[in-house]
Design a protein around this motif. Structure first.
Motif, PDB file in Angstrom:
ATOM      1  N   ILE A  58      -3.842   3.497  14.392  1.00 44.91           N
ATOM      2  CA  ILE A  58      -4.916   3.990  13.517  1.00 44.91           C
ATOM      3  C   ILE A  58      -5.062   3.087  12.293  1.00 44.91           C
ATOM      4  N   CYS A  59      -3.944   2.652  11.726  1.00 45.76           N
ATOM      5  CA  CYS A  59      -3.996   1.752  10.574  1.00 45.76           C
ATOM      6  C   CYS A  59      -4.640   0.410  10.946  1.00 45.76           C
ATOM      7  N   LEU A  99       1.032   5.646  17.261  1.00 42.51           N
ATOM      8  CA  LEU A  99      -0.252   6.253  16.931  1.00 42.51           C
ATOM      9  C   LEU A  99      -0.665   5.934  15.488  1.00 42.51           C
ATOM     10  N   ILE A 100       0.244   6.095  14.563  1.00 34.62           N
ATOM     11  CA  ILE A 100      -0.054   5.804  13.159  1.00 34.62           C
ATOM     12  C   ILE A 100      -0.364   4.321  12.969  1.00 34.62           C
ATOM     13  N   ALA A 135      -4.620   1.636   4.681  1.00 35.11           N
ATOM     14  CA  ALA A 135      -4.142   1.274   6.014  1.00 35.11           C
ATOM     15  C   ALA A 135      -3.036   0.220   5.929  1.00 35.11           C
ATOM     16  N   LEU A 168      -6.679  -0.158  13.437  1.00 36.07           N
ATOM     17  CA  LEU A 168      -8.085   0.100  13.725  1.00 36.07           C
ATOM     18  C   LEU A 168      -8.906   0.223  12.445  1.00 36.07           C
ATOM     19  N   ALA A 169      -8.375   0.893  11.440  1.00 35.84           N
ATOM     20  CA  ALA A 169      -9.084   1.022  10.160  1.00 35.84           C
ATOM     21  C   ALA A 169      -9.264  -0.342   9.499  1.00 35.84           C
TER      22      ALA A 169
END
Length: 81
Positions: free
Chosen positions: A32-33, A28-29, A9, A35-36
């Protein structure tokens, strides 16, 4: 969670800073990173806290069970404590 996920991430976020993705895909990417990273950090902290609580509980239980013996100074006699 696997140990490589936070590293991947972070690598993804660095790639987004160097080579930005266009429009909604970049957002979006990046989300997500992030969030991870946040989820893996919270799971790591939860694991550390649970390990500390379990170790503390084991110490308390071991202390309660021990029945040592006290030695009177110089007499060689022992008594139960």
């Amino acid at each position: 969670m696997a140990k490589w996920i936070p590293g991947a991430a972070v690598f993804g976020l660095l790639c987004l800073m160097i080579i930005p993705a266009p429009g909604i895909w970049g957002v979006l990417i990046g989300a997500i990173c992030v969030l991870a990273i946040v989820v893996s950090l919270s799971l790591f902290l939860l694991d550390r806290a649970a390990t500390g609580i379990l170790a503390w509980r084991a110490r308390v239980r071991a202390k309660g069970r021990s029945r040592g013996r006290a030695v009177h100074a110089g007499s060689g006699m022992t008594r139960k404590v």
